[in-house]
Design a protein around this motif. Structure first.
Motif, PDB file in Angstrom:
ATOM      1  N   LYS A 261       0.828  -1.212   0.000  1.00  0.00           N
ATOM      2  CA  LYS A 261       0.000   0.000   0.000  1.00  0.00           C
ATOM      3  C   LYS A 261       0.861   1.260   0.000  1.00  0.00           C
ATOM      4  O   LYS A 261       0.557   2.221  -0.706  1.00  0.00           O
ATOM      5  N   GLN A 262       1.944   1.254   0.756  1.00  0.00           N
ATOM      6  CA  GLN A 262       2.837   2.418   0.791  1.00  0.00           C
ATOM      7  C   GLN A 262       3.500   2.627  -0.565  1.00  0.00           C
ATOM      8  O   GLN A 262       3.573   3.754  -1.064  1.00  0.00           O
ATOM      9  N   ASP A 263       3.977   1.542  -1.153  1.00  0.00           N
ATOM     10  CA  ASP A 263       4.611   1.615  -2.466  1.00  0.00           C
ATOM     11  C   ASP A 263       3.608   2.089  -3.515  1.00  0.00           C
ATOM     12  O   ASP A 263       3.930   2.929  -4.355  1.00  0.00           O
ATOM     13  N   PHE A 264       2.401   1.551  -3.452  1.00  0.00           N
ATOM     14  CA  PHE A 264       1.359   1.957  -4.394  1.00  0.00           C
ATOM     15  C   PHE A 264       1.070   3.446  -4.259  1.00  0.00           C
ATOM     16  O   PHE A 264       0.982   4.167  -5.257  1.00  0.00           O
ATOM     17  N   LEU A 265       0.917   3.936  -3.029  1.00  0.00           N
ATOM     18  CA  LEU A 265       0.608   5.344  -2.808  1.00  0.00           C
ATOM     19  C   LEU A 265       1.708   6.242  -3.375  1.00  0.00           C
ATOM     20  O   LEU A 265       1.419   7.237  -4.042  1.00  0.00           O
ATOM     21  N   LYS A 266       2.972   5.898  -3.129  1.00  0.00           N
ATOM     22  CA  LYS A 266       4.089   6.690  -3.659  1.00  0.00           C
ATOM     23  C   LYS A 266       4.043   6.760  -5.179  1.00  0.00           C
ATOM     24  O   LYS A 266       4.178   7.836  -5.771  1.00  0.00           O
TER      25      LYS A 266
ATOM     26  N   ALA B 117      -6.426  -3.603  -2.201  1.00  0.00           N
ATOM     27  CA  ALA B 117      -5.453  -2.681  -1.597  1.00  0.00           C
ATOM     28  C   ALA B 117      -5.516  -1.318  -2.275  1.00  0.00           C
ATOM     29  O   ALA B 117      -5.438  -0.277  -1.608  1.00  0.00           O
ATOM     30  N   GLN B 118      -5.689  -1.320  -3.599  1.00  0.00           N
ATOM     31  CA  GLN B 118      -5.797  -0.068  -4.345  1.00  0.00           C
ATOM     32  C   GLN B 118      -7.001   0.740  -3.873  1.00  0.00           C
ATOM     33  O   GLN B 118      -6.889   1.943  -3.614  1.00  0.00           O
ATOM     34  N   VAL B 119      -8.133   0.101  -3.730  1.00  0.00           N
ATOM     35  CA  VAL B 119      -9.344   0.779  -3.271  1.00  0.00           C
ATOM     36  C   VAL B 119      -9.158   1.308  -1.857  1.00  0.00           C
ATOM     37  O   VAL B 119      -9.546   2.444  -1.549  1.00  0.00           O
ATOM     38  N   ASP B 120      -8.536   0.527  -0.991  1.00  0.00           N
ATOM     39  CA  ASP B 120      -8.298   0.949   0.388  1.00  0.00           C
ATOM     40  C   ASP B 120      -7.426   2.201   0.434  1.00  0.00           C
ATOM     41  O   ASP B 120      -7.738   3.162   1.146  1.00  0.00           O
TER      42      ASP B 120
ATOM     43  N   VAL C  68      -8.687   9.928  -0.257  1.00  0.00           N
ATOM     44  CA  VAL C  68      -9.832  10.835  -0.380  1.00  0.00           C
ATOM     45  C   VAL C  68     -10.245  11.363   0.983  1.00  0.00           C
ATOM     46  O   VAL C  68     -10.499  12.567   1.145  1.00  0.00           O
ATOM     47  N   SER C  69     -10.312  10.495   1.984  1.00  0.00           N
ATOM     48  CA  SER C  69     -10.722  10.963   3.316  1.00  0.00           C
ATOM     49  C   SER C  69      -9.683  11.916   3.902  1.00  0.00           C
ATOM     50  O   SER C  69     -10.041  12.902   4.562  1.00  0.00           O
ATOM     51  N   ALA C  70      -8.409  11.694   3.656  1.00  0.00           N
ATOM     52  CA  ALA C  70      -7.371  12.616   4.132  1.00  0.00           C
ATOM     53  C   ALA C  70      -7.484  13.954   3.389  1.00  0.00           C
ATOM     54  O   ALA C  70      -7.339  15.011   4.018  1.00  0.00           O
ATOM     55  N   SER C  71      -7.760  13.916   2.101  1.00  0.00           N
ATOM     56  CA  SER C  71      -7.932  15.144   1.329  1.00  0.00           C
ATOM     57  C   SER C  71      -9.145  15.927   1.819  1.00  0.00           C
ATOM     58  O   SER C  71      -9.095  17.142   1.927  1.00  0.00           O
ATOM     59  N   GLU C  72     -10.232  15.214   2.084  1.00  0.00           N
ATOM     60  CA  GLU C  72     -11.450  15.877   2.581  1.00  0.00           C
ATOM     61  C   GLU C  72     -11.217  16.529   3.937  1.00  0.00           C
ATOM     62  O   GLU C  72     -11.700  17.629   4.199  1.00  0.00           O
TER      63      GLU C  72
END
Length: 180
Positions: A8-13, A162-165, A171-175
């Motif tokens: 998840k961390q790698d995906f986010l980066k 994992a992508q959806v999570d 999105v919730s952090a952005s909101e």
């Protein structure tokens, strides 16, 4: 669990790299173009996190890099691994082919009652139909051997989950930042 967090961390980066690529673009984008850009960058980021270890991830990367306008996005997300992961075409993917034993085939062809044969034919048709449907759902599924299709599908589903999570958390952090 630890590997899931690393994924998840790698995906986010990598996804943020893709979003930055489109954010730096001088081209004005419509809503549908933005949607496609977000989906493409997230798909390539997800596939690149698998390091080409699965057929579906290689298929996603290959498909994205075939389109001229997406090549630079794929190059940005993959970085140093671009050459390694894009040198294969989908046709050259050899995805774990197994050879069936002739002995097993001979045993299965022994004479059986007509009812058993009819039910076997129906069962085989149903399995073949569902296998084709599953191959259509998984990227690069047409090049995956049937014996490994479920394994590839499971890996693809877990990666999608994992992508959806990650996207939900993003999105919730952005909101929460916007609301403050």
């Amino acid at each position: 669990m630890h590997s899931k967090t690393l994924f998840k961390q790698d995906f986010l980066k990598k996804w943020v790299l893709g979003l930055q690529y489109y954010g730096c673009s001088t081209k004005e984008m419509s809503i549908s173009e933005r949607t496609k850009a977000i989906k493409l960058s997230s798909d390539v980021a997800m596939a690149s996190c698998r390091d080409g270890k699965t057929c579906w991830s290689r298929a996603v990367i290959t498909d994205a890099s075939k389109q001229g306008e997406n090549k630079s996005l794929v190059r940005k997300i993959l970085g140093n691994e671009y050459e390694k992961l894009t040198k294969y075409s989908i046709r050259s993917l050899v995805c774990n082919k197994r050879v069936r034993s002739k002995k097993i085939l001979r045993k299965s062809r022994k004479s059986r009652p007509l009812v058993v044969l009819a039910s076997t034919v129906i069962a085989k048709r149903m399995v073949n139909k569902r296998t084709r449907m599953l191959k259509d759902l998984v990227p690069g599924g047409d090049s995956i051997d049937d014996s490994f299709l479920l394994e590839e599908t499971l890996d693809y589903i877990l990666s999608l989950k994992a992508q959806v999570d990650v996207m939900r958390r993003f999105v919730s952090a952005s909101e929460s930042l916007i609301c403050k």
